[in-house]
Scaffold this motif. Structure first.
Motif, PDB file in Angstrom:
ATOM      1  N   LEU A  98       4.244  36.061  -0.864  1.00  0.00           N
ATOM      2  CA  LEU A  98       4.112  36.838  -2.096  1.00  0.00           C
ATOM      3  C   LEU A  98       2.696  36.721  -2.657  1.00  0.00           C
ATOM      4  O   LEU A  98       2.083  37.704  -3.047  1.00  0.00           O
ATOM      5  CB  LEU A  98       5.127  36.336  -3.123  1.00  0.00           C
ATOM      6  N   THR A 100      -0.049  36.158  -1.224  1.00  0.00           N
ATOM      7  CA  THR A 100      -1.153  36.757  -0.469  1.00  0.00           C
ATOM      8  C   THR A 100      -1.236  38.258  -0.708  1.00  0.00           C
ATOM      9  O   THR A 100      -2.100  38.926  -0.155  1.00  0.00           O
ATOM     10  CB  THR A 100      -1.012  36.531   1.050  1.00  0.00           C
ATOM     11  N   SER A 101      -0.337  38.781  -1.521  1.00  0.00           N
ATOM     12  CA  SER A 101      -0.441  40.197  -1.871  1.00  0.00           C
ATOM     13  C   SER A 101      -1.706  40.424  -2.687  1.00  0.00           C
ATOM     14  O   SER A 101      -2.091  39.577  -3.483  1.00  0.00           O
ATOM     15  CB  SER A 101       0.782  40.599  -2.705  1.00  0.00           C
ATOM     16  N   PRO A 102      -2.361  41.565  -2.485  1.00  0.00           N
ATOM     17  CA  PRO A 102      -3.586  41.830  -3.246  1.00  0.00           C
ATOM     18  C   PRO A 102      -3.337  42.211  -4.694  1.00  0.00           C
ATOM     19  O   PRO A 102      -4.286  42.387  -5.449  1.00  0.00           O
ATOM     20  CB  PRO A 102      -4.242  42.978  -2.478  1.00  0.00           C
ATOM     21  N   MET A 103      -2.079  42.327  -5.098  1.00  0.00           N
ATOM     22  CA  MET A 103      -1.807  42.602  -6.516  1.00  0.00           C
ATOM     23  C   MET A 103      -2.259  41.398  -7.338  1.00  0.00           C
ATOM     24  O   MET A 103      -2.242  40.279  -6.854  1.00  0.00           O
ATOM     25  CB  MET A 103      -0.309  42.800  -6.737  1.00  0.00           C
ATOM     26  N   PRO A 104      -2.606  41.631  -8.615  1.00  0.00           N
ATOM     27  CA  PRO A 104      -3.011  40.487  -9.436  1.00  0.00           C
ATOM     28  C   PRO A 104      -1.867  39.479  -9.555  1.00  0.00           C
ATOM     29  O   PRO A 104      -0.691  39.861  -9.575  1.00  0.00           O
ATOM     30  CB  PRO A 104      -3.307  41.093 -10.805  1.00  0.00           C
ATOM     31  N   ARG A 105      -2.243  38.238  -9.609  1.00  0.00           N
ATOM     32  CA  ARG A 105      -1.213  37.213  -9.591  1.00  0.00           C
ATOM     33  C   ARG A 105      -0.277  37.290 -10.792  1.00  0.00           C
ATOM     34  O   ARG A 105       0.912  37.072 -10.670  1.00  0.00           O
ATOM     35  CB  ARG A 105      -1.861  35.840  -9.505  1.00  0.00           C
TER      36      ARG A 105
END
Lengths: 264, 248
Positions: A98, A100-105
């Motif tokens: 999860l 490592t997704s490029p969405m903001p943390r």
């Protein structure tokens, strides 16, 4: 924007599908409050006299009194369970995936919280249906409707608490520790089982502690909502606690520190 | 895509410590675009720490990591978007179907349903597993699960594929098949690969090789050259042995 929603929706869907697959967890989540309602409340009914306090307009039985508290308990358990399972045991891998997704943390963590909250709301409504069928505790229709947004807020708050704890406290490695040091104190030191004025009869200090407990305010918020009215004070406290816990969780999951330091 | 950056992955002088214990000490290397690079090191060499930094599970202020030209510290989201990761621990949801697993991952990268469907079909086709898409991940054997994880990791067409000991727990045949599969991905699709392992037989003579030991780069170059006249296994032992017992 669209990518954000795609991502959040997928996280909620995944958690919901997983939850539906884990039938044991669903049953446990329902049996727990039902046991309290049927067994505990039956015993206490005789021992405890309740006067008329808002939002109640007539004398009520003890079963009626504790239903909102048990709704809170469902969310409390669920919040702890989903947040802790996330970090510990087998979930560790999927949490890494999860993150490592490029969405903001913050968005990822919020989506995760939202997913846990949706599941807790499913559990609460299932419990309310059973409480109505088995024990005859029925709320007004507007109560069931108003409870939905309120449960969203309380669920997010309790989930954020779990998330903050899971990122900050290493010692809470097993669920037993969480039961003893988080769930039980929060549940017993709240207005879930006894009204605060009843607490005050035995100890003012105890009452003050209960009044500080965010879980008390979550329960009161749910209680008023179930009778179709809003308790703005409780809402204020719950939102404040949500902001605080969410802030702590974000800080704890900052890659520069937090969860990081405790690899297997 | 505009001008292709020549370097797929660049690590410059990266250090990381857990308290007083140095896990990585001035690690630096570069993997050229489309190159297969093996990261070989005994257990405790710092491979997992390095992977945690490469996937931004940790950050460090000592050193610099660049993915396809994007600095991990200054542009973390752009860098992460160009990475595919296969973790050491399995991360499939075993009770969900293969398709669900892939859709979930695509959505984490913000890929909408329609496009995701197309990519998933293609990925499954490539693995010859199209008809098994709706089976639960639990029903796949270990080797197939790993393949699915690799397929998932490249669903968003990353420039760089990171694999952290991807053959752990697999039998010899599956291990070989996976090693071959990723080498082929690298050759056919031009993906930059960083493959961490402690198993010498997964490294091919033409691969770029980095030997990591106790948080430091001991050797880097073509695997065949590092090995020299010796079999790589012996060279690896000679390099990492004689330095006392391997760290925990």
């Amino acid at each position: 924007m669209r990518a954000y929603l795609t991502c959040a929706w997928a996280i909620v869907l995944r958690e919901t599908l997983r939850f539906v697959n884990q039938r044991g967890r669903f049953i446990a989540a329902l049996v727990r409050p039902l046991v309290w309602l049927v067994v505990f409340a039956a015993g206490f009914r005789a021992a405890l006299g309740l006067s008329i306090t808002p939002p109640y307009e007539t004398y009520i039985t003890y079963e009626v009194y504790i239903v909102p508290g048990l709704c809170g308990m469902v969310q409390l358990f669920n919040g702890m369970q989903s947040s802790l399972s996330l970090v510990y045991d087998r979930e560790m891998g999927s949490m890494r995936l999860l993150l490592t997704s490029p969405m903001p943390r913050w968005w990822l963590l919020f989506s995760k919280l939202l997913a846990g909250t949706v599941i807790s709301i499913l559990q609460v409504y299932a419990f309310l249906v059973l409480a109505g069928m088995l024990v005859g505790v029925v709320m007004p229709v507007e109560g069931y409707l108003l409870a939905l947004p309120v449960l969203m807020v309380t669920g997010l708050m309790l989930g954020a608490l779990g998330l903050a704890l899971s990122s900050l406290i290493k010692q809470l490695e097993n669920f037993a520790g969480v039961m003893n040091f988080v769930i039980f104190p929060m549940f017993f030191l709240s207005s879930a089982l006894y009204p605060l004025w009843k607490m005050a009869e035995s100890s003012e200090l105890l009452r003050d502690i209960c009044a500080l407990n965010p879980f008390t305010h979550a329960v009161e918020l749910i209680r008023f909502a179930l009778y179709g009215s809003l308790n703005p004070t409780a809402l204020g406290w719950v939102v404040l606690a949500l902001a605080l816990f969410a802030g702590l969780a974000l800080w704890g999951y900052d890659p520069a520190r937090g969860m990081v330091r405790r690899r297997a | 895509m505009t001008e292709a950056p020549p370097v797929g992955l660049a690590v410059t002088d990266v250090s990381y410590s857990y308290g007083p214990k140095m896990a990585l000490d001035g690690v630096g290397f570069a993997v050229a675009r489309g190159e297969f690079c093996a990261l070989l090191g005994p257990n405790g060499a710092g491979k997992s720490t390095l992977f945690a930094l490469l996937t931004r599970l940790f950050v460090t202020d000592r050193g610099r990591i660049e993915v396809a030209g994007f600095d991990m510290r200054r542009h973390p989201r752009a860098a992460l978007a160009r990475i595919g990761v296969v973790f050491q621990q399995p991360t499939l949801d075993l009770d969900l179907s293969i398709r669900r697993n892939l859709l979930y991952f695509a959505a984490l990268h913000g890929i909408g349903r329609r496009e995701a469907d197309g990519r998933i079909e293609a990925a499954l086709e490539r693995l010859d597993m199209r008809e098994r898409a709706d089976e639960r991940a639990r029903d796949l054997n270990g080797g197939h699960r790993r393949r699915m994880e690799i397929a998932r990791a490249i669903l968003h067409s990353p420039d760089v594929l990171l694999l952290d000991e991807p053959t752990v727990g697999l039998d010899a045949a599956s291990r070989q098949a996976i090693t071959r599969h990723v080498h082929a991905l690298c050759a056919d699709q031009g993906i930059t690969v960083l493959w961490a392992t402690h198993l010498v037989d997964e490294v091919w003579p033409d691969d770029a090789l980095i030997i990591l030991h106790r948080g430091k780069v001991l050797a880097r170059g073509a695997a065949g050259e590092i090995a020299g006249a010796l079999p790589l296994a012996e060279r690896f032992l000679a390099l990492t042995d004689g330095m006392g017992e391997a760290g925990a």
